[in-house]
Design an enzyme around this catalytic site. Structure first.
Site, PDB file in Angstrom:
ATOM      1  N   TRP A  88     -18.324 -28.869   4.049  1.00 20.89           N
ATOM      2  CA  TRP A  88     -17.834 -27.792   3.185  1.00 20.89           C
ATOM      3  C   TRP A  88     -18.301 -28.090   1.752  1.00 20.89           C
ATOM      4  O   TRP A  88     -19.084 -27.348   1.173  1.00 20.89           O
ATOM      5  CB  TRP A  88     -16.309 -27.669   3.291  1.00 20.89           C
ATOM      6  CG  TRP A  88     -15.872 -26.720   4.374  1.00 20.89           C
ATOM      7  CD1 TRP A  88     -15.291 -25.497   4.188  1.00 20.89           C
ATOM      8  CD2 TRP A  88     -15.998 -26.877   5.807  1.00 20.89           C
ATOM      9  NE1 TRP A  88     -15.056 -24.890   5.404  1.00 20.89           N
ATOM     10  CE2 TRP A  88     -15.477 -25.712   6.410  1.00 20.89           C
ATOM     11  CE3 TRP A  88     -16.498 -27.861   6.626  1.00 20.89           C
ATOM     12  CZ2 TRP A  88     -15.446 -25.526   7.783  1.00 20.89           C
ATOM     13  CZ3 TRP A  88     -16.471 -27.686   8.006  1.00 20.89           C
ATOM     14  CH2 TRP A  88     -15.953 -26.537   8.577  1.00 20.89           C
ATOM     15  N   GLU A 102     -15.301 -14.800  14.715  1.00 21.83           N
ATOM     16  CA  GLU A 102     -14.966 -16.161  14.309  1.00 21.83           C
ATOM     17  C   GLU A 102     -14.947 -17.090  15.526  1.00 21.83           C
ATOM     18  O   GLU A 102     -15.386 -18.231  15.459  1.00 21.83           O
ATOM     19  CB  GLU A 102     -13.584 -16.160  13.640  1.00 21.83           C
ATOM     20  CG  GLU A 102     -13.100 -17.500  13.170  1.00 21.83           C
ATOM     21  CD  GLU A 102     -11.788 -17.396  12.413  1.00 21.83           C
ATOM     22  OE1 GLU A 102     -11.043 -16.421  12.639  1.00 21.83           O
ATOM     23  OE2 GLU A 102     -11.503 -18.287  11.594  1.00 21.83           O
ATOM     24  N   HIS A 129     -16.774 -12.582  10.857  1.00 21.56           N
ATOM     25  CA  HIS A 129     -16.881 -13.923  10.290  1.00 21.56           C
ATOM     26  C   HIS A 129     -18.341 -14.330  10.431  1.00 21.56           C
ATOM     27  O   HIS A 129     -18.830 -14.529  11.523  1.00 21.56           O
ATOM     28  CB  HIS A 129     -16.028 -14.855  11.159  1.00 21.56           C
ATOM     29  CG  HIS A 129     -15.082 -15.706  10.396  1.00 21.56           C
ATOM     30  ND1 HIS A 129     -13.924 -15.207   9.855  1.00 21.56           N
ATOM     31  CD2 HIS A 129     -15.096 -17.033  10.111  1.00 21.56           C
ATOM     32  CE1 HIS A 129     -13.271 -16.206   9.260  1.00 21.56           C
ATOM     33  NE2 HIS A 129     -13.970 -17.317   9.405  1.00 21.56           N
ATOM     34  N   ASP A 141     -18.573 -22.129   5.222  1.00 19.62           N
ATOM     35  CA  ASP A 141     -19.138 -20.905   5.788  1.00 19.62           C
ATOM     36  C   ASP A 141     -20.381 -20.489   4.993  1.00 19.62           C
ATOM     37  O   ASP A 141     -21.408 -20.121   5.555  1.00 19.62           O
ATOM     38  CB  ASP A 141     -18.105 -19.767   5.755  1.00 19.62           C
ATOM     39  CG  ASP A 141     -16.787 -20.149   6.419  1.00 19.62           C
ATOM     40  OD1 ASP A 141     -16.307 -21.272   6.167  1.00 19.62           O
ATOM     41  OD2 ASP A 141     -16.238 -19.354   7.186  1.00 19.62           O
ATOM     42  N   ARG A 201      -8.148 -10.440   6.994  1.00 18.75           N
ATOM     43  CA  ARG A 201      -6.818 -11.066   6.970  1.00 18.75           C
ATOM     44  C   ARG A 201      -6.517 -11.609   5.573  1.00 18.75           C
ATOM     45  O   ARG A 201      -7.279 -11.385   4.634  1.00 18.75           O
ATOM     46  CB  ARG A 201      -6.741 -12.154   8.037  1.00 18.75           C
ATOM     47  CG  ARG A 201      -7.605 -13.356   7.764  1.00 18.75           C
ATOM     48  CD  ARG A 201      -7.443 -14.401   8.867  1.00 18.75           C
ATOM     49  NE  ARG A 201      -8.314 -15.525   8.625  1.00 18.75           N
ATOM     50  CZ  ARG A 201      -9.024 -16.134   9.553  1.00 18.75           C
ATOM     51  NH1 ARG A 201      -8.985 -15.733  10.816  1.00 18.75           N
ATOM     52  NH2 ARG A 201      -9.778 -17.168   9.238  1.00 18.75           N
ATOM     53  N   ASP A 202      -5.427 -12.339   5.465  1.00 15.36           N
ATOM     54  CA  ASP A 202      -4.993 -12.791   4.135  1.00 15.36           C
ATOM     55  C   ASP A 202      -5.741 -14.048   3.676  1.00 15.36           C
ATOM     56  O   ASP A 202      -5.139 -15.041   3.314  1.00 15.36           O
ATOM     57  CB  ASP A 202      -3.476 -13.040   4.162  1.00 15.36           C
ATOM     58  CG  ASP A 202      -3.055 -13.894   5.346  1.00 15.36           C
ATOM     59  OD1 ASP A 202      -3.947 -14.401   6.068  1.00 15.36           O
ATOM     60  OD2 ASP A 202      -1.838 -14.052   5.571  1.00 15.36           O
ATOM     61  N   GLU A 203      -7.085 -13.979   3.767  1.00 14.48           N
ATOM     62  CA  GLU A 203      -7.924 -15.053   3.221  1.00 14.48           C
ATOM     63  C   GLU A 203      -8.989 -14.432   2.323  1.00 14.48           C
ATOM     64  O   GLU A 203      -8.850 -14.405   1.134  1.00 14.48           O
ATOM     65  CB  GLU A 203      -8.549 -15.885   4.338  1.00 14.48           C
ATOM     66  CG  GLU A 203      -7.522 -16.795   4.998  1.00 14.48           C
ATOM     67  CD  GLU A 203      -8.135 -17.940   5.774  1.00 14.48           C
ATOM     68  OE1 GLU A 203      -8.815 -18.778   5.178  1.00 14.48           O
ATOM     69  OE2 GLU A 203      -7.919 -17.982   7.005  1.00 14.48           O
ATOM     70  N   ASP A 213     -15.136 -15.797   3.895  1.00 16.39           N
ATOM     71  CA  ASP A 213     -15.084 -16.161   5.313  1.00 16.39           C
ATOM     72  C   ASP A 213     -14.902 -14.921   6.174  1.00 16.39           C
ATOM     73  O   ASP A 213     -15.489 -14.793   7.245  1.00 16.39           O
ATOM     74  CB  ASP A 213     -13.952 -17.155   5.574  1.00 16.39           C
ATOM     75  CG  ASP A 213     -12.596 -16.657   5.097  1.00 16.39           C
ATOM     76  OD1 ASP A 213     -12.549 -15.816   4.177  1.00 16.39           O
ATOM     77  OD2 ASP A 213     -11.565 -17.089   5.645  1.00 16.39           O
TER      78      ASP A 213
HETATM   79  C1  BGC Z   1     -11.615 -19.839   7.416  1.00 14.26           C
HETATM   80  C2  BGC Z   1     -12.885 -20.554   7.771  1.00 14.26           C
HETATM   81  C3  BGC Z   1     -12.916 -21.784   6.936  1.00 14.26           C
HETATM   82  C4  BGC Z   1     -11.791 -22.608   7.458  1.00 14.26           C
HETATM   83  C5  BGC Z   1     -11.704 -24.005   6.982  1.00 14.26           C
HETATM   84  C6  BGC Z   1     -10.505 -20.692   7.879  1.00 14.26           C
HETATM   85  O1  BGC Z   1      -9.272 -20.142   7.758  1.00 14.26           O
HETATM   86  O2  BGC Z   1     -11.562 -18.565   7.899  1.00 14.26           O
HETATM   87  O3  BGC Z   1     -13.960 -19.835   8.026  1.00 14.26           O
HETATM   88  O4  BGC Z   1     -14.109 -22.431   6.807  1.00 14.26           O
HETATM   89  O5  BGC Z   1     -10.566 -21.966   7.348  1.00 14.26           O
HETATM   90  O6  BGC Z   1     -11.878 -24.742   8.047  1.00 14.26           O
END
Ligand code: BGC
Length: 889
Positions: free
Chosen positions: A530, A741, A762, A477, A468-470, A464
Site C-alpha cells: 500500500w 472486489e 472495484h 489499489d 459504499r461508505d469508503e 477503491d
Molecule cells: C478497500 C480496499 C483497500 C482495503 C485495505 C478496503 O475496504 O475497499 O480496496 O485496499 O480496504 O485493505
C-alpha cells in the site's frame, strides 16, 4: 498534407490551459509525417504575448535547438507574470533535412502566481450551524456594477467544502466537485474561469453554493465528519479588465450575503434532499431582493496553501438512458441502467407541490430480483426531490454521487417512462488514450469492465470503490492499477496531483497513510504494497509519460518511504514487523480473514526490494549517483536476505502460495536453478487448482506477467480465459459490467459473498489490463527510454485468440500493435510507430528468410535499422511509420 507538421501542442499535458501556476511550464508537441523513419533533429519555440507579436516582440525564442526532444521541453524565457496569456508556436527540422512550417498558435494562461495576490477574504455564512449534522447548504451572493467596456474578466474561486458558481443566473463552467479533493490542510486548489461573455453592462450578480463535501461531510466507515474543519467558507476574486486598461476586482468580503435554499442536505455518500418549493428564483441575478438574507463573516484561513487546479476537472462525460423499468417481486419500481455507473440521475417529473420523490441507488439486485443495498453499508445513496407543483420539473443533484446500476423510485407520480430519466456519468475528464480489442468477446467485455471501473473510480482521486461508505484513495489499489490506467487514459495530471498529496500527507518518518488524502484516524499506517504507492506511482508516471520532473519532485518522498522500511523491524534487509494488509482477499485466506495465506513478512520484504530497486533507478535517472549506488547495494542485500529467509538452496519457497511465487519472480528476487524451480512450482500450484488462481490484491496483478515472462504464456492464457470461479471471466459470465472486489461477489447460486465488503465496482483486479496491452497485444515502452520514446512491440500469439490489437495515444502520437492469424496459417502483425520515436519489434517464431513487410522481403523494407534472427523469432529495430509484417507460423 505538408510533409512534416507539428501538431497537438500541449502545455503541462493540456491543450491551451487557462489558470496554471507552474513557474516553468513544459511544452510538448507531436510530429506528423507520412514518411517512415522520421525523427526530429532540431526544434524552435517562440513565445509571445499575442500572435501578432511573434514577428517583433518575442518573450522567448529558443532559436534552432539541435535536439530530438519533443516532450516536456521546459520554458526558460523571462519570468512569467500572473494572469497573463502566453501564446507559443513551434517548428521542427527532421533528420532528413525536412522542416515543418510553424505550428498553429497555442497558448497557456497563468493564474495567480503569488499568495499575496489573493486580496479577497474568506467568508462564512452568518447562519447558526451544528457541525455534527448534515445541514442545508449555503448560498452566497454579491451584486456589483460594471461601468465601461470590458476587455476581459476572469474569476479565481475556491471553497472549504464543494462549490458551484454562477454569474447572472448562468452556471460558470462545467466542472463538478470543485475545488476537488486534495490534502486540504496543506494544498487547496482554486479554479480559473474566463467569464467575459457572462458579464453585462450595468448590474451583475455572483452566486455561489457551498456544500460539505470532502471538507466536512461524512467520510469513511467510522461516521467521521469535519475531517478538515467544521465550517464551510468561500474565497473568490473576479478580475475585470476594461478596454481602457483600468482594472476592477470583485471579491468575497463581508458585504456578501448568505442564505439557505432548496438543498436541505447534501452528502457525498448519502445523497441530496432538494425542496423545490424553497427555490429562490433569481437569487444569483442583479435585481434580486436579498434584504431577507443573512450577513457573512470574514474568517481567517490560509491563502498560502492555494494552488491552481492541477488535475483535469470532473464532468458529466456521458448520459445513459435506462434500458428497462422493472417491477420487482417485492413490488418495487426499479430502473435498470444497463451499466454499473457512477454519477447521478437526472429526472423529469410533473407532480403537485410537496410531492416527495425518493431516488435510491444500488449496484445489483439480489437472488430474488429485489433491490439490494446491503453492500452499501451505511451509505444511503438516496436523493429526495420535493416538487414545487409548477408543471414539468427537472432535477439532478450537485454535490453527491452514487455508484449504481439500479434506481429505485418511490413517490413518482403515475407510471414512470424511461425517457424521463437519464443517468449522468461523472468522472475526472481524462483524455482517452488506449484501446484494446481481441477476438474473444468475454475478454472484450472484461476490458469494458476495466474501463468502467476506471471511469467510476477516478473521481478526482483514485478511489477503491464509488458506492459504499469508503470511496477513499486507498494507496494499494492505486498502485496496482496505475499502469493499466495509464494505458486507458492520460492519467499524468491526475496522478501528479495525487502523489503530491501523498507527499503532503506522508509522516515525518517516511511512513505512508493507507489512504490519500489521509482522513483515517491514525491507528495504523504504512502497510507494504500500500505505502509502496509512494515509489511505484511516480515511477509509473515516468515510465508512461517520460515525466522526469515529477520523479525529481517526489524523490524525497520516495526515498523517505524506503528509508522508513529500512528502519523497521530487527533485520535491516527484511521487513518483518508492523501491520500489513497482506495478500488482501486472497482465496487462500483462513476462514473469516481477508488476508491471504502468503506470510506478511515475505510480501513486505519483496516490496521492500522492489521499491528499493525503483528508487535506485530513479536516483540514476536523476543523476544522483551516490544515492543510486547506496540503493543498488541495499537492493542486492535485500535480495540476498530474501533468499536466505524464504527460499531453500534448492529453490523451495517457504510459502506454498501462488502469490509468494509470483512476487519472488516478478521482483527478480531469485535466479538460476532456484528461479526455474519456482516457476515450475507456480505452474504446479495452478494445475493443482485446475487452472484457477488463488491470489488476492498483491499477487493477482503480476500473476500473468510472471507466467508469460517465464515461458508459461499458455498457462497465463488458460487463467485469463478461465470462465469458472475464481477467474477474471467468472464475473463477466454473471453479467458484470464493472470489476468486482471479490472473485465471487455474486456466487453461482445467486447469493452474495457478504454484505460488509462486496463492491461491484472495484478496479484493483482490473490490473490485468496492462497484461492485455503489454503482452497479448505486445505494446510497451522501453524502460531506459521511457514515455514510449523507444517502444517495445512484442505481440504474443496464443491459444484462444484469433486476433488482438491495442492502440495508445502516447506523448509522441498514436502507437498501434495488433496481430491476426489468417486461414492460411500466416501471422500478420500490424504496427504504427509515431514520428520521433523508434521501436524494437519482436516477431515470435518468425524466420528472416520468409518474413515479409507490406508484401516485400524484410530485407527491402524501408525504415528498418536492424534485423536479427534468434531461436524464438526475429527482432527488428525500426523508425516511425506503419508496417505490416507477415510471417509463416
Ligand atoms: C478497500 C480496499 C483497500 C482495503 C485495505 C478496503 O475496504 O475497499 O480496496 O485496499 O480496504 O485493505
Amino acid at each position: 498534407m505538408q510533409p512534416l507538421q507539428v501538431m497537438q501542442l500541449t502545455c503541462e499535458y493540456r491543450s491551451n490551459p487557462v489558470g496554471i501556476d507552474v513557474i516553468q511550464p513544459r511544452l510538448s508537441w507531436k510530429l506528423v509525417s507520412e514518411r517512415r523513419n522520421v525523427k526530429q533533429n532540431a526544434y524552435q519555440i517562440q513565445v509571445a504575448a499575442a500572435p501578432d507579436l511573434f514577428d517583433n516582440q518575442l518573450i522567448w525564442d529558443t532559436g534552432k535547438v539541435i535536439s530530438d526532444q519533443s516532450v516536456h521541453v521546459v520554458y526558460e524565457g523571462a519570468a512569467l507574470e500572473s494572469r497573463t496569456r502566453y501564446v507559443y508556436r513551434i517548428r521542427v527540422w527532421s533528420e532528413h533535412g525536412q522542416h515543418s512550417d510553424w505550428s498553429e498558435t497555442a497558448y497557456w494562461e497563468t493564474s495567480l502566481l503569488t499568495p499575496s495576490e489573493w486580496t479577497a477574504d474568506w467568508i462564512t455564512a452568518n447562519i447558526p450551524r451544528d457541525p455534527e449534522q448534515a445541514e442545508p447548504i449555503d448560498m452566497f451572493r454579491a451584486a456589483f456594477q460594471i461601468d465601461g467596456q470590458v476587455s476581459r474578466a476572469v474569476i479565481y474561486a475556491t471553497s472549504l467544502g464543494l462549490y458551484e458558481l454562477s454569474l447572472n443566473g448562468n452556471r460558470v463552467g462545467d466542472a463538478l466537485f470543485t475545488p476537488g479533493w486534495t490534502s486540504y490542510t496543506s494544498r487547496l486548489q482554486y479554479q480559473t474561469y474566463p467569464v467575459t461573455e457572462l458579464l453585462k453592462d450595468g448590474g451583475n450578480a455572483l452566486g455561489m453554493m457551498v456544500a460539505d463535501g470532502w471538507y466536512k461531510g461524512n467520510l469513511g466507515w467510522q461516521k467521521q465528519r469535519n475531517c478538515y474543519g467544521s465550517e464551510r467558507a468561500v474565497l473568490l476574486q473576479l478580475h475585470i479588465t476594461y478596454e481602457d486598461g483600468s482594472e476592477q476586482i470583485i471579491k468575497t468580503g463581508d458585504n456578501w450575503k448568505a442564505s439557505e435554499g432548496p438543498i436541505r442536505m447534501s452528502e457525498l455518500y448519502h445523497g441530496e434532499t432538494y425542496d423545490a418549493r424553497l427555490e429562490q428564483n433569481g437569487w444569483d441575478t442583479w435585481d434580486y431582493d436579498d434584504s431577507g438574507w443573512s450577513g457573512t463573516n470574514v474568517r481567517e484561513h490560509s491563502k498560502e496553501i492555494l494552488i491552481a487546479q492541477e488535475n483535469n476537472p470532473a464532468r458529466i462525460v456521458e448520459r445513459l438512458q435506462p434500458i428497462e423499468l422493472i417491477r420487482t417481486p417485492a413490488g418495487e419500481t426499479v430502473l435498470d441502467m444497463g451499466q454499473n455507473m457512477v454519477g447521478w440521475m437526472h429526472i423529469s417529473v410533473e407532480g403537485e407541490a410537496g410531492r416527495t420523490i425518493t431516488i435510491q441507488h444500488a449496484e445489483v439486485l439480489d437472488k430474488e430480483g429485489n433491490f439490494y443495498t446491503g453492500n452499501l453499508r451505511s451509505a444511503k445513496q438516496t436523493n429526495v426531490y420535493i416538487c414545487k407543483g409548477e408543471g414539468v420539473e427537472t432535477y439532478e443533484p450537485r454535490f453527491t454521487f452514487q455508484g449504481f446500476r439500479y434506481v429505485k423510485l418511490e413517490g413518482y407520480p403515475g407510471e414512470p417512462k424511461l425517457e424521463q430519466f437519464t443517468g449522468c456519468v461523472i468522472t475526472t475528464d481524462l483524455e482517452t488514450t488506449g484501446h484494446f480489442e481481441c477476438s474473444h468477446p468475454l475478454i472484450n467485455q472484461l476490458q469494458h469492465n476495466i474501463e468502467w471501473g476506471q471511469i467510476g473510480n477516478f473521481l478526482d482521486v483514485p478511489t477503491d470503490c464509488p458506492q459504499r461508505d469508503e470511496r477513499l484513495g486507498w494507496t494499494g489499489d492505486a498502485q496496482v492499477f496505475i499502469r493499466t490506467a495509464a494505458f486507458n487514459r492520460n492519467v499524468a495530471p491526475f496522478f501528479t496531483k495525487w502523489v503530491r498529496d501523498l507527499k503532503a500527507d506522508q509522516f515525518r518518518d517516511g511512513g505512508v497513510p493507507h489512504v490519500i488524502p489521509d482522513v483515517l484516524p491514525q491507528d495504523t499506517h504504512s502497510s507494504s504494497a500500500w505505502g509502496d504507492a509512494a515509489v511505484i506511482c511516480p515511477w509509473t508516471v515516468y515510465l508512461s509519460y517520460g515525466d522526469k520532473r515529477l520523479l525529481a519532485e517526489q524523490y524525497d518522498s520516495m526515498k523517505s518511504w524506503v528509508d522508513y522500511i529500512h528502519s523497521q523491524g530487527d533485520n535491516t534487509y527484511l521487513w518483518n514487523s508492523g501491520f500489513h494488509f497482506g495478500d488482501w482477499l486472497g482465496l487462500d485466506a483462513k476462514e473469516n480473514s481477508y488476508k491471504g495465506a502468503t506470510p506478511s513478512d515475505l510480501i513486505a520484504s519483496a516490496f521492500y526490494a522492489y521499491s528499493t530497486s525503483l528508487l535506485a533507478q530513479t536516483a540514476r535517472v536523476l543523476g544522483k549517483s551516490s544515492d543510486a549506488a547506496t540503493y543498488e547495494s541495499l537492493y542486492s542485500k535485500i535480495k540476498e536476505q530474501f533468499r536466505n529467509e524464504f527460499v531453500s538452496p534448492a529453490g523451495r519457497l517457504c510459502a506454498a502460495t501462488q502469490t509468494a511465487h509470483v512476487l519472488a519472480l516478478m521482483f527478480d528476487l531469485v535466479e538460476g536453478e532456484q528461479k526455474k524451480r519456482i516457476v515450475r512450482t507456480l505452474v504446479e500450484l495452478i494445475e493443482e487448482n485446475s487452472f484457477h488462481l488463488t491470489t488476492g490484491f498483491v499477487g493477482t496483478p503480476y500473476l500473468c506477467h510472471v507466467l508469460s515472462d517465464n515461458g508459461q504464456h499458455d498457462i497465463a492464457l488458460k487463467l485469463v480465459l478461465q470462465e469458472s470461479y475464481p477467474s477474471w471471466l467468472y464475473p463477466v459470465t454473471q453479467g458484470a459490467t464493472t470489476m468486482w472486489e471479490h472473485w465471487d461477489g455474486v456466487k453461482a447460486d445467486g447469493s452474495f459473498w457478504s454484505d460488509n465488503m462486496n463492491s461491484f465496482n472495484h478496479y484493483a483486479y482490473g490490473a490485468i489490463g496492462d497484461w492485455l496491452y503489454q503482452v497479448v497485444a505486445g505494446l510497451d515502452t522501453d524502460h531506459q527510454s521511457t514515455g514510449y520514446k523507444h517502444i517495445k512491440i512484442r505481440p504474443r500469439v496464443g491459444q484462444g485468440f484469433e486476433y488482438a490489437k491495442a492502440s495508445l495515444e502516447s506523448m509522441y502520437g498514436m502507437i498501434r500493435s495488433g496481430w491476426e492469424r489468417t486461414e492460411h496459417g500466416e501471422w500478420i502483425v500490424s504496427i504504427t510507430i509515431p514520428a520521433n520515436t523508434t521501436a524494437e519489434v519482436h516477431l515470435q517464431d518468425a524466420r528472416l528468410e520468409t518474413l515479409l513487410e507490406s508484401g516485400r522481403s524484410i530485407f527491402e523494407a524501408e525504415g528498418i535499422y536492424t534485423r536479427q534472427q534468434s531461436a524464438d523469432g526475429v527482432t527488428i529495430t525500426l523508425g516511425s511509420g506503419s508496417y505490416q509484417f507477415t510471417a509463416n507460423q
